[in-house]
Write a protein that holds these residues in place. Sequence first.
Motif: not given
Length: 385
Positions: A318-320, A345-354
């Motif tokens: 996100r950039i503003r 704001e830089t993005p995060g990484g995806g999660g793994f498993g429930p």
Amino acid sequence: DIVKANSREPISNEGDIYALIACCETGAERLSGMMEEFGIDHLDDLADYIIDTSYRGTIEAIAELPKGTWRNVLKVDGYEQEIDLHAALTIAEDRVALDFTGTSGLSNKGINVPLNYATAYSVFALRCIIGPDIPNNAGSLAPFHVTGPKNCILNAQPPAPVAMRHTLGQMTPDLVYGCLSQALPDRVPAEGASCMYDLPLRHTPEAVSRGDEQFALELVFSGGTGARPGLDGLSATAFPSGVWGSQVETTEAVAPVLITRRELRPDSGGPGRTRGGLGQVIEMRSSDNADFMLFLSVERVLNPANGRFGGQAAAPGRIRISRDGPDLPGKGEVRVKAGETLIFETPGGGGFGPPRERDPDDIRRDLDEGLISRQAAHDIYGLEP
């Protein structure tokens, strides 16, 4: 890489250059000493042995993998419109083939990627999983073959513009891992920020005629990597580029900007049994009451990093300008006016498993360290007060 535009002299890396020269000289001396000690006057036989051994080791590693073809489609933000990257990964007894057939066509902007660049990052990702302990050389790379239709966006042909090829080229590991995770579900991480989150800053065009300070620098503030099958992702860490993040003190010393905030971004890592790495928040403004220019070419603003095997997606980038300002697109030219604050704001990484399978102690630790909110701990992870 930080240069004063009016002097054209490097500011921050002179010591690194001298250190590199000293390392090369030391390496040359040690190599010459080894050759003299063993009575050899060339390295051809030794090089052939290393390459041949690496090739055989890679073939053995490939032979242990499941055989078949797996496909994946990765949607990315693009420039004029969103883009679909297609991949088909085929693992045979003695080779691994990757094909980009189906990938969207060229852009009018410089985000097109030559095939050699797409190949380099795709094969790097595969080699991180397949025979990672084998030296990287012509032998270990030989069993990997990458193809794609001419003038798809991952096989750009002249005269297509390619100056910003890294924007999409460094997304190819996530594309490839989407295939490989189907064959090796317990070895491949979730999607990450991947794209280099650069902040190229320049003086305004009128600064030259007015005699204002001229500067040009390209900052790097990385997002999070995808969660790994047995470990959380890494926060504010560049993968696949490995580029070290820009330092606040160095930046403020060479350019008229003031960084007023730089910290990890809570709740930006994708929830999961193992959590995705966090992005970061950077806020900056002019330090001399002058406008400056920002040139954006980042991904993961419209399409965040997805989780894997029940893991959830990460927060997008996100950039503003100012907290109540509208979100800016991930690509284009932006003028930041004097007195305004750029929020990056830089993005995060995806999660793994429930997420509900995450260890409660890990959830509490994330809470104590401010990596997740109490609401996320309760609503997403199921942690009771």
